[in-house]
Design an enzyme around this catalytic site. Structure first.
Site, PDB file in Angstrom:
ATOM      1  N   HIS A 121       0.857  -1.188   0.000  1.00 10.46           N
ATOM      2  CA  HIS A 121       0.000   0.000   0.000  1.00 10.46           C
ATOM      3  C   HIS A 121       0.891   1.235   0.000  1.00 10.46           C
ATOM      4  CE1 HIS A 121      -1.519   3.269   2.690  1.00 10.46           C
ATOM      5  NE2 HIS A 121      -2.498   3.268   1.798  1.00 10.46           N
ATOM      6  N   ASN A 123       0.505   5.822  -0.450  1.00  9.19           N
ATOM      7  CA  ASN A 123      -0.204   7.012  -0.892  1.00  9.19           C
ATOM      8  C   ASN A 123       0.632   8.243  -0.611  1.00  9.19           C
ATOM      9  OD1 ASN A 123      -1.470   8.769   1.453  1.00  9.19           O
ATOM     10  ND2 ASN A 123      -1.692   6.638   2.095  1.00  9.19           N
ATOM     11  N   ARG A 280     -16.125   9.228  -3.754  1.00 15.76           N
ATOM     12  CA  ARG A 280     -16.621   8.190  -4.660  1.00 15.76           C
ATOM     13  C   ARG A 280     -16.408   6.822  -4.005  1.00 15.76           C
ATOM     14  NH1 ARG A 280     -14.531   5.267  -9.333  1.00 15.76           N
ATOM     15  NH2 ARG A 280     -16.171   5.035 -10.904  1.00 15.76           N
TER      16      ARG A 280
END
Length: 324
Positions: A121, A123, A280
């Site tokens: 992972h 970000n 979203r």
């Protein structure tokens, strides 16, 4: 103080980098998929899904599903406008309650099919809030990367942390130690009493006030972390994606993926922020594995690799000091 035009230019530079990073990560992962693994070769590619947000902004969600090497991966770019800061952000910044904001970043999760390849992972993100009083924008960077293996290899863990160390070193001698410790603390399942994986880097609220770095240095760090993810994960993929595995090992992988789901739904700030800001949903929850399992009171036998995972690897360590 920065003029609005100058700050808009900086946001545009960050946006351009993030789009390039998304492309570079997708290219690297598609190459590993094309090389194949024990389940054969594959020409499976990422599907691009562009979307707009009614409140302003949008993103590009890229998802690879049901590959031979990668069971599911999402590499997501978003640049959204927020009319009112959500509670997940204002808890740490109460002075910004009700402020307008922009958030832009790239986030990704990769769930390999082979249990010997870790889930990973990463970000990187920039948050810019505009106070109601018309004062200068308040900004901060955040992000990191972390590794969640099922059948860890110490050399892989050391490689991952060496990359993390090398990313941080140009920015100060204590940066790696600080952000590694933050990662260990952040990706911790309190209700299970264990870390999600073997860690990496995690940082938030990085700006001039917290680090002494100016905007350009903070942006440089974002770029280093983004490239660091690629440098960290691809060599592990290359070494492990052809390792044979058994049905029992696959079952254990699915069982451990259940922990991943628990963490994302209970603790993950990004998931909470996305849902609270009317994000979203498909993009927010793309981090979930396609398959996971839960078993009542499962206890691996002492001396097995499955026991070693929780007994040794899922406990914070100074990985770089360990002998292979």
């Amino acid at each position: 103080m920065h003029s609005t035009a100058k700050f808009d230019e900086r946001i545009a530079q960050v946006r351009a980098f993030l789009l390039e990073l998304q492309t570079n990560i997708i290219t690297a992962l598609e190459r590993q998929e094309s090389l194949g693994g024990v389940d054969g070769k594959s020409d499976t590619k990422f599907i691009k899904d562009e979307w707009q947000r009614p409140e302003g902004g949008g993103g590009i969600s890229c998802v690879l599903h049901d590959g031979k090497v990668i069971e599911k991966a999402g590499v997501m770019f978003s640049h959204i406008h927020i009319n009112q800061m959500p509670a997940s952000a204002t808890t740490r910044h109460p002075q910004l309650a009700g402020a307008k904001a922009q958030a832009l970043g790239v986030s990704l999760v990769v769930h390999p099919k082979n249990p010997h390849v870790p889930t990973s992972h990463a970000n990187v993100r920039l948050f810019v809030a505009t106070p109601d009083d018309g004062s200068e924008p308040i900004w901060w960077f955040g992000g990191g990367f972390d590794l969640t293996p099922f059948y860890p290899v110490l050399d892989d863990v050391k490689h991952w942390h060496q990359v993390a160390f090398d990313v941080c070193q140009p920015f100060g001698d204590g940066v790696y130690d600080q952000y590694k410790a933050w990662c260990d603390e952040y990706f911790y399942l309190k209700h299970r009493g264990e870390c999600r994986g073997v860690g990496g880097l995690f940082y938030d609220d990085v700006n001039t006030a917290s680090t002494g770095w100016d905007f350009e240095q903070c942006f440089d760090f974002m770029q280093a972390v983004g490239q660091g993810y690629i440098d960290g994960i691809i060599p592990i993929f290359a070494k492990r994606q052809n390792t044979p595995y058994t049905a029992e090992q696959r079952d254990f992988q699915l069982y451990r993926r259940g922990r991943y789901v628990e963490y994302n739904l209970v603790y993950d700030r990004g998931t909470l922020f996305g849902l609270q800001s009317n994000g979203r949903t498909e993009s927010i929850l793309v981090s979930m594995p396609p398959l996971a399992a839960w078993e009542y009171r499962f206890e691996p036998k002492i001396g097995t690799p499955e026991h070693e995972l929780t007994d040794f690897y899922l406990k914070p360590k100074d990985w770089l000091s360990l002998s292979s």
